[in-house]
Design an enzyme around this catalytic site. Structure first.
Site, PDB file in Angstrom:
ATOM      1  N   GLU A 121       9.143  -4.092  10.768  1.00 28.37           N
ATOM      2  CA  GLU A 121       9.533  -3.122   9.746  1.00 28.37           C
ATOM      3  C   GLU A 121      10.246  -1.988  10.905  1.00 28.37           C
ATOM      4  OE1 GLU A 121       6.909  -1.236   7.059  1.00 28.37           O
ATOM      5  OE2 GLU A 121       8.009   0.677   7.099  1.00 28.37           O
TER       6      GLU A 121
ATOM      7  N   ASP B  90       0.875  -1.177   0.099  1.00 30.78           N
ATOM      8  CA  ASP B  90       0.258   0.151   0.050  1.00 30.78           C
ATOM      9  C   ASP B  90       0.661   1.289  -0.006  1.00 30.78           C
ATOM     10  OD1 ASP B  90       0.714  -0.125   2.437  1.00 30.78           O
ATOM     11  OD2 ASP B  90      -0.909   0.060   3.366  1.00 30.78           O
ATOM     12  N   SER B  91       2.245   1.065  -0.048  1.00 35.34           N
ATOM     13  CA  SER B  91       2.996   2.153  -0.316  1.00 35.34           C
ATOM     14  C   SER B  91       2.774   2.927  -1.604  1.00 35.34           C
ATOM     15  CB  SER B  91       4.541   1.803  -0.094  1.00 35.34           C
ATOM     16  OG  SER B  91       4.849   0.388  -0.791  1.00 35.34           O
TER      17      SER B  91
ATOM     18  N   LYS C 222      -1.336  -9.293   2.647  1.00 33.55           N
ATOM     19  CA  LYS C 222      -0.393  -8.914   3.795  1.00 33.55           C
ATOM     20  C   LYS C 222      -1.520  -7.934   4.868  1.00 33.55           C
ATOM     21  CE  LYS C 222       2.983  -6.008   3.754  1.00 33.55           C
ATOM     22  NZ  LYS C 222       2.780  -4.781   4.404  1.00 33.55           N
TER      23      LYS C 222
HETATM   24  O1  KIV Z   1       3.485  -1.022   1.593  1.00 26.70           O
HETATM   25  C1  KIV Z   1       4.861  -1.540   1.656  1.00 26.70           C
HETATM   26  O2  KIV Z   1       5.476  -1.141   0.740  1.00 26.70           O
HETATM   27  C2  KIV Z   1       5.126  -2.448   2.642  1.00 26.70           C
HETATM   28  C3  KIV Z   1       6.484  -2.557   2.969  1.00 26.70           C
HETATM   29  C4  KIV Z   1       7.472  -1.436   3.390  1.00 26.70           C
HETATM   30  C5  KIV Z   1       6.600  -3.853   3.865  1.00 26.70           C
HETATM   31  O3  KIV Z   1       4.116  -2.711   3.586  1.00 26.70           O
END
Ligand code: KIV
Length: 268
Positions: free
Chosen positions: A185, A48-49, A116
């Site tokens: 993280e 979700d980044s 996730k």
């Molecule tokens: O959204 C994302 O990119 C993540 C990673 C930083 C693990 O959750």
């Protein structure tokens, strides 16, 4: 030499047993997923980044299910044998089990092999139900960015003893609920090492030190195209920003200098 990558969820457990590190990068679109597909990297996280990297938001909170489904589908179309994990966005798993299961269905139908989600407290039933529905779940503890407003910023978590104990407890709870792996993280390296030692499922670190079972990085950070500020845990493998803007400037100069297109680049 091209190695055999992780291709399904069972490989994660096997890699841990065999002490083989797991490499994961994020991807949000078909062109970058295509490049990852051609690499030795084991798996792709449609994180979700994407809300920050692709849409310019300051946090991951604005990510929506529709956004995540679109990015997951684009990645899955070209991901080949790579294992694709999709992030459940902010609050999509905090609104009751049936709403969470619908969100999971959307991401799985978009082409994900696993989902996730962040944290565990208060959504144990949801995790149990997702796992019980045959969908692999990756957990995520430590700096869980969807809680950035609670943390007061993107800060290292688990420095105080009671906070470290809470993160360790959450990690164990996620393993007991049936998660196949766990992202750690932004926590101190000794805590990352301890959790990795104590769990039987593989830990995937991002800012959690060198002792986790694998690592995940945001692709644009790794390629050096994510702007000037990078967290301490990022390693830039190329200065992509300079390389790409240099290509744009050379193109611009060729167009303006009458050197592009050439005869070979034109139709007779
Ligand atoms: O959204 C994302 O990119 C993540 C990673 C930083 C693990 O959750």
């Amino acid at each position: 030499m091209r190695q055999v990558p992780v291709t399904n969820v069972r490989d994660f457990a096997r890699f841990k047993q065999e002490h083989r590190k797991i490499s994961i990068v994020t991807a949000y679109d078909a062109w970058s997923a295509h490049l990852v597909e051609r690499s030795n990297v084991d798996a792709i996280l449609v994180g979700d980044s994407a809300a920050m990297v692709m849409h310019g938001h300051r946090t991951t909170v604005p990510a929506t299910l529709a956004m995540m489904a679109m990015h997951t589908a684009a990645v899955a179309r070209v991901a080949g044998n790579k294992f694709v994990i999709a992030d459940l966005p902010f609050l999509s798993y905090r609104n009751g089990v049936s709403s969470a299961i619908r969100a999971v269905g959307t991401l799985m139908r978009s082409g994900a092999h696993a989902v996730k989600l962040e944290g565990v407290d208060g959504h144990e039933d949801v995790i149990r139900q997702i796992v019980g529905s045959g969908v692999p779940v990756m957990g995520h503890v430590g700096l869980t960015p969807q809680s950035v407003n609670e943390f007061g910023g993107f800060r290292v978590q688990g420095r105080e003893a009671d906070d470290a104990e809470k993160i360790a407890r959450q990690a164990h709870a996620l393993e007991e609920l049936g998660c196949f792996s766990l992202v750690l993280e932004c926590i101190p390296a000794p805590l990352g090492a301890r959790i990795t030692r104590e769990l039987t499922i593989p830990t995937i670190g991002i800012g959690a030190g060198p002792c986790t079972d694998g690592q995940v990085l945001v692709l644009q950070d790794l390629w050096g195209v994510a702007g000037d500020h990078a967290p301490r845990f990022v390693r830039r493998y190329i200065d992509g920003e300079s390389m790409l803007t240099d290509a744009l400037d050379r193109y611009d100069a060729d167009v303006k200098g009458g050197r592009f297109p050439s005869a070979a680049e034109s139709y007779s």
